[in-house]
Design an enzyme around this catalytic site. Structure first.
Site, PDB file in Angstrom:
ATOM      1  N   GLU A 270       0.886  -1.166   0.000  1.00 21.57           N
ATOM      2  CA  GLU A 270       0.000   0.000   0.000  1.00 21.57           C
ATOM      3  C   GLU A 270       0.919   1.210   0.000  1.00 21.57           C
ATOM      4  O   GLU A 270       1.606   1.460   0.987  1.00 21.57           O
ATOM      5  CB  GLU A 270      -0.916  -0.074   1.223  1.00 21.57           C
ATOM      6  CG  GLU A 270      -2.144   0.774   1.057  1.00 21.57           C
ATOM      7  CD  GLU A 270      -1.950   2.126   1.677  1.00 21.57           C
ATOM      8  OE1 GLU A 270      -1.557   3.039   0.909  1.00 21.57           O
ATOM      9  OE2 GLU A 270      -2.158   2.261   2.870  1.00 21.57           O
ATOM     10  N   CYS A 304      -2.035   8.630   2.879  1.00 24.83           N
ATOM     11  CA  CYS A 304      -1.740   8.157   1.523  1.00 24.83           C
ATOM     12  C   CYS A 304      -2.866   8.556   0.584  1.00 24.83           C
ATOM     13  O   CYS A 304      -2.660   8.715  -0.610  1.00 24.83           O
ATOM     14  CB  CYS A 304      -1.540   6.655   1.535  1.00 24.83           C
ATOM     15  SG  CYS A 304      -2.805   5.808   2.465  1.00 24.83           S
ATOM     16  N   GLU A 401       4.206  13.167  -4.363  1.00 25.69           N
ATOM     17  CA  GLU A 401       3.486  13.115  -3.089  1.00 25.69           C
ATOM     18  C   GLU A 401       4.201  14.017  -2.081  1.00 25.69           C
ATOM     19  O   GLU A 401       5.377  13.803  -1.777  1.00 25.69           O
ATOM     20  CB  GLU A 401       3.463  11.671  -2.584  1.00 25.69           C
ATOM     21  CG  GLU A 401       2.668  11.508  -1.309  1.00 25.69           C
ATOM     22  CD  GLU A 401       2.507  10.051  -0.892  1.00 25.69           C
ATOM     23  OE1 GLU A 401       3.524   9.339  -0.780  1.00 25.69           O
ATOM     24  OE2 GLU A 401       1.360   9.635  -0.660  1.00 25.69           O
TER      25      GLU A 401
HETATM   26  P1  NAI Z   1       9.379   4.592   4.260  1.00 26.65           P
HETATM   27  O1  NAI Z   1       8.723   3.895   3.118  1.00 26.65           O
HETATM   28  O2  NAI Z   1      10.874   4.631   4.295  1.00 26.65           O
HETATM   29  O3  NAI Z   1       8.895   3.924   5.658  1.00 26.65           O
HETATM   30  C1  NAI Z   1       7.806   3.057   5.834  1.00 26.65           C
HETATM   31  C2  NAI Z   1       8.256   1.800   6.585  1.00 26.65           C
HETATM   32  O4  NAI Z   1       9.205   1.100   5.774  1.00 26.65           O
HETATM   33  C3  NAI Z   1       8.963   2.044   7.925  1.00 26.65           C
HETATM   34  O5  NAI Z   1       8.609   1.034   8.833  1.00 26.65           O
HETATM   35  C4  NAI Z   1      10.433   1.912   7.557  1.00 26.65           C
HETATM   36  O6  NAI Z   1      11.242   1.542   8.646  1.00 26.65           O
HETATM   37  C5  NAI Z   1      10.372   0.804   6.519  1.00 26.65           C
HETATM   38  N1  NAI Z   1      11.519   0.763   5.605  1.00 26.65           N
HETATM   39  C6  NAI Z   1      12.286   1.790   5.161  1.00 26.65           C
HETATM   40  N2  NAI Z   1      13.255   1.333   4.332  1.00 26.65           N
HETATM   41  C7  NAI Z   1      13.092  -0.011   4.248  1.00 26.65           C
HETATM   42  C8  NAI Z   1      13.772  -1.048   3.548  1.00 26.65           C
HETATM   43  N3  NAI Z   1      14.839  -0.782   2.776  1.00 26.65           N
HETATM   44  N4  NAI Z   1      13.318  -2.323   3.673  1.00 26.65           N
HETATM   45  C9  NAI Z   1      12.249  -2.604   4.448  1.00 26.65           C
HETATM   46  N5  NAI Z   1      11.577  -1.671   5.146  1.00 26.65           N
HETATM   47  C10 NAI Z   1      11.985  -0.387   5.050  1.00 26.65           C
HETATM   48  O7  NAI Z   1       8.793   6.041   4.340  1.00 26.65           O
HETATM   49  P2  NAI Z   1       9.506   7.382   4.915  1.00 26.65           P
HETATM   50  O8  NAI Z   1      10.910   7.456   4.377  1.00 26.65           O
HETATM   51  O9  NAI Z   1       9.328   7.431   6.367  1.00 26.65           O
HETATM   52  O10 NAI Z   1       8.619   8.529   4.250  1.00 26.65           O
HETATM   53  C11 NAI Z   1       8.926   9.009   2.938  1.00 26.65           C
HETATM   54  C12 NAI Z   1       7.672   9.235   2.146  1.00 26.65           C
HETATM   55  O11 NAI Z   1       6.985   8.014   1.976  1.00 26.65           O
HETATM   56  C13 NAI Z   1       6.639  10.158   2.774  1.00 26.65           C
HETATM   57  O12 NAI Z   1       6.934  11.512   2.549  1.00 26.65           O
HETATM   58  C14 NAI Z   1       5.407   9.742   2.031  1.00 26.65           C
HETATM   59  O13 NAI Z   1       5.379  10.352   0.768  1.00 26.65           O
HETATM   60  C15 NAI Z   1       5.592   8.246   1.846  1.00 26.65           C
HETATM   61  N6  NAI Z   1       4.853   7.472   2.872  1.00 26.65           N
HETATM   62  C16 NAI Z   1       3.663   6.910   2.521  1.00 26.65           C
HETATM   63  C17 NAI Z   1       2.907   6.250   3.455  1.00 26.65           C
HETATM   64  C18 NAI Z   1       1.600   5.631   3.104  1.00 26.65           C
HETATM   65  O14 NAI Z   1       0.719   5.557   3.941  1.00 26.65           O
HETATM   66  N7  NAI Z   1       1.430   5.129   1.897  1.00 26.65           N
HETATM   67  C19 NAI Z   1       3.333   6.151   4.848  1.00 26.65           C
HETATM   68  C20 NAI Z   1       4.642   6.707   5.115  1.00 26.65           C
HETATM   69  C21 NAI Z   1       5.350   7.368   4.144  1.00 26.65           C
END
Ligand code: NAI
Ligand code: MG
Length: 499
Positions: A270, A304, A401
Site C-alpha cells: 500500500e 496516503c 506526493e
Molecule cells: P518509508 O517507506 O521509508 O517507511 C515506511 C516503513 O518502511 C517504515 O517502517 C520503515 O522503517 C520501513 N523501511 C524503510 N526502508 C526499508 C527497507 N529498505 N526495507 C524494508 N523496510 C523499510 O517512508 P519514509 O521514508 O518514512 O517517508 C517518505 C515518504 O513516503 C513520505 O513523505 C510519504 O510520501 C511516503 N509514505 C507513505 C505512506 C503511506 O501511507 N502510503 C506512509 C509513510 C510514508
C-alpha cells in the site's frame, strides 16, 4: 504567524508506560536487541526525547522469524480451532477499547496528531478492525468443484493460512496500520513478525502487551522495533518468511519487491498517492469546500489518500479557492495532546524538511500561495495549512506526493467527463479520488473513468473494515480490508480425489 506549544500533561496510564524500559517481543518474551543498541523516540511538537526503544536488526529478525515458524508449525496455534482464533482476535478489540484513552494519548504524543482524532479514528478504527476480522476466522471456506474428467471425482478446495508473515508499518497511522495487518493475518491463522516505523514505535509495543494479555500463544506475534534499512530490510529479505505486507513509500515498496524475489514470498503493498478531488459546478459547494479542505489537512496531510490535487470547475474555482483557504485559516495548530487542536506537527525533522522543500519548489515554479506556506513557531515540526493556486501538471508539487498539509488547486473548464477524467488520471498513482457533485450520473460515470482503487462520492478519506482498500498503478498491489484482504493471508489448496 507564531504559535505557543504548550505540552498538556499525559494521563497516568500513558505516563507509566513511557517510564518503563521498552523491549522487543520475541517468542512471548520481552528482550533487548541482541546488539544492546537503542534509539530515541521524539515528541515532534517539542523535539524532546520521550523514550528509547531497542534498535532491532537482522539478528533479532532471525530470532523472531524462527519463533514465528515454530508457532506456526508446532505450537498450540497450529492446532487452534477457528472459533477459538476468532475469540482471541475479538478480545484484542475489547482490550483496546478498555485502554482506548491511553492509546490515543500515546499516539498523539509519538506521531503528533490531534488526540481527539487519534481516539475517534486511529483507536476506534483499530477496535472495529479486530471485531470485523474476528468474524473471518470461521468463514474461510473452500468450494466443491464440478469437473469434467471421466470417472468419479470429488474435487474441492481448502483455504489455509499463508504461513509466517512479515508486516512493515508506516508512521502516519501507527496503531491503525498495525491493526489493518495484524487482524486479518491472525484471523487467517498466520504467525507474524511486525516492524513498526522507527518514528512511531510506542503504540505497537504497548499493543504487544495486550496481545499477551489476550492469551495468544508465544511466538504468534513478534514485534521488532528498528530502522527500515536494517530490521525492515532483513524481514523483507528473509528466506523463511512466506509473505510480506508493506505500507509506506513507493520507493521502498520497489525495494520490498526486489527483496521478495529471493524466495518468491508473497507481497502486498500500500504505497503513495496523489489523489484528485474534483468539484463539479452542481456540487453542494459548502460541503465540497469543507470536505476537500479536510481531505488534505486531516492528519497534517500525512494520508496516503490525501486529496492533494484539487480540481474545481472554472465556474466555482474562485469560491472553492477562497472557501478552502478560509477553512485553513480556522484550523487551530498546536500540540496534539491539546484536545482543542486540529493540526499537530509533522512526524519528524526529515518530513518537515521534505515538505518545506516542496513549498519552496512550488513558489519557484510559479504557484500562488493563497494561504499558509510558512513554518509557525521555532520549535516542533509544524507547517501551516497551505493552499497553492494556479498550479499545473508540470509542477513538482502537482506530480509528487508531498505528504503535508499542502493542496494544489487547478481549474478545469471542460464538461466532457472523459476530458476531466484525463486530468484526474494524469499521475503515476491511483489510490483514491473524490467526486463532488449532486448529479448521480456524473458521480458514477466519473467513478468508472478514474483509475484508482477507491472512489469517494461527496466525501474523501473514507475507510471501513468491510471496504476493500488499495491502489491501482504505483499505489500498490492488492487490497487490505474487506473480504479481499483474506486472499493475502491464505493459500488455496485444491484436492482431487478419484473415488
Ligand atoms: P518509508 O517507506 O521509508 O517507511 C515506511 C516503513 O518502511 C517504515 O517502517 C520503515 O522503517 C520501513 N523501511 C524503510 N526502508 C526499508 C527497507 N529498505 N526495507 C524494508 N523496510 C523499510 O517512508 P519514509 O521514508 O518514512 O517517508 C517518505 C515518504 O513516503 C513520505 O513523505 C510519504 O510520501 C511516503 N509514505 C507513505 C505512506 C503511506 O501511507 N502510503 C506512509 C509513510 C510514508
Ligand atoms: Mg524512508
Amino acid at each position: 504567524m507564531t504559535i505557543a506549544i504548550r505540552k498538556p500533561s499525559l494521563g497516568s496510564a500513558a505516563t507509566a508506560f513511557l517510564a518503563k524500559p521498552h523491549k522487543l517481543l520475541i517468542d512471548g518474551k520481552w528482550v533487548d536487541a541482541k546488539s544492546g543498541q537503542t534509539f530515541p523516540v521524539e515528541d515532534p511538537a517539542t523535539e524532546e526525547v520521550i523514550a528509547h526503544v531497542p534498535a532491532g536488526d537482522k539478528a533479532d529478525i532471525d530470532a523472531a522469524v524462527a519463533a514465528a515458524r515454530r508457532a506456526f508449525e508446532t505450537g498450540p496455534w497450529s492446532r487452534i480451532l477457528p472459533g477459538d482464533r476468532s475469540r482471541l482476535v475479538w478480545r484484542l478489540g475489547d482490550l483496546l477499547e478498555q485502554h482506548a484513552d491511553e492509546f490515543a494519548e500515546l499516539e498523539a504524543l509519538d506521531n503528533g496528531k490531534p488526540v481527539t482524532n487519534a481516539r475517534r479514528d486511529d483507536v476506534q478504527g483499530s477496535i472495529n478492525m479486530f471485531r470485523y476480522m474476528a468474524g473471518w476466522s470461521t468463514r474461510l471456506t473452500g468450494e466443491t468443484i464440478p469437473v469434467s474428467s471421466p470417472g468419479n471425482w470429488h474435487v474441492y478446495t481448502l483455504r489455509e493460512p499463508v504461513g509466517v508473515v512479515g508486516q512493515i508499518i508506516p508512521w502516519n497511522f501507527p496503531l491503525m496500520m498495525a491493526a489493518w495487518k495484524l487482524a486479518p493475518a491472525l484471523a487467517a491463522g498466520c504467525t507474524i513478525v511486525l516492524k513498526p516505523a522507527e518514528q512511531t514505535p510506542l503504540t505497537a509495543l504497548r499493543f504487544g502487551e495486550l496481545i499477551q494479555e489476550a492469551g495468544f500463544p508465544d511466538g504468534v506475534v513478534n514485534i521488532i522495533t528498528g530502522y527500515g534499512e536494517t530490521a525492515g530490510a532483513a524481514l523483507a529479505n528473509h528466506p523463511d518468511v512466506d509473505k510480506v505486507a508493506f505500507t509506506g513509500s513507493t520507493e521502498v515498496g520497489k525495494l520490498i519487491v526486489k527483496a521478495a524475489a529471493g524466495n518468491l514470498k508473497r507481497v502486498s503493498l500500500e504505497l503513495g498517492g496523489k489523489s484528485p478531488a474534483i468539484v463539479f459546478p452542481d456540487a453542494d459547494i459548502d460541503r465540497a469546500i469543507s470536505g476537500t479542505a479536510s481531505a488534505i489537512f486531516y492528519n497534517q496531510g500525512q494520508c496516503c489518500t490525501a486529496g492533494s490535487r484539487l480540481f474545481a470547475h472554472k465556474s466555482v474555482y474562485d469560491r472553492v479557492v477562497e472557501g478552502v483557504s478560509a477553512e485553513a485559516g480556522k484550523i487551530k495548530i498546536g500540540h496534539g495532546l491539546d484536545p482543542n487542536v486540529n493540526l499537530g506537527p509533522l512526524v519528524s525533522k526529515e518530513q518537515h524538511n521534505r515538505v518545506r522543500g516542496f513549498l519552496e519548489s512550488g513558489r519557484k515554479e510559479g504557484a500562488e500561495v493563497v494561504t499558509g506556506g510558512n513554518v509557525p513557531g521555532n520549535q516542533g515540526y509544524f507547517v501551516e495549512p497551505t493552499v497553492l493556486a494556479n498550479t499545473n501538471r508540470d509542477m513538482r508539487v502537482v506530480r509528487e506526493e508531498i505528504f503535508g498539509p499542502v493542496v494544489c488547486v487547478q481549474s478545469f473548464d471542460d464538461d466532457d467527463l472523459e476530458a476531466v477524467a484525463k486530468f484526474a488520471n494524469d499521475t503515476e498513482y491511483g489510490l483514491q479520488a473524490s467526486v463532488w457533485t449532486s448529479n448521480l450520473k456524473v458521480a458514477h460515470m466519473m467513478a468508472r473513468k478514474i483509475r484508482a482503487g477507491t472512489i469517494c462520492i461527496n466525501n474523501h478519506n473514507y475507510g471501513d473494515p468491510a471496504w476493500p482498500f488499495g491502489g491501482y498503478k504505483q499505489s500498490g498491489w492488492g487490497r487490505e480490508m474487506g473480504k479481499e484482504v483474506m486472499e493475502h493471508y491464505t493459500e488455496t489448496k485444491a484436492i482431487a480425489a478419484l473415488l
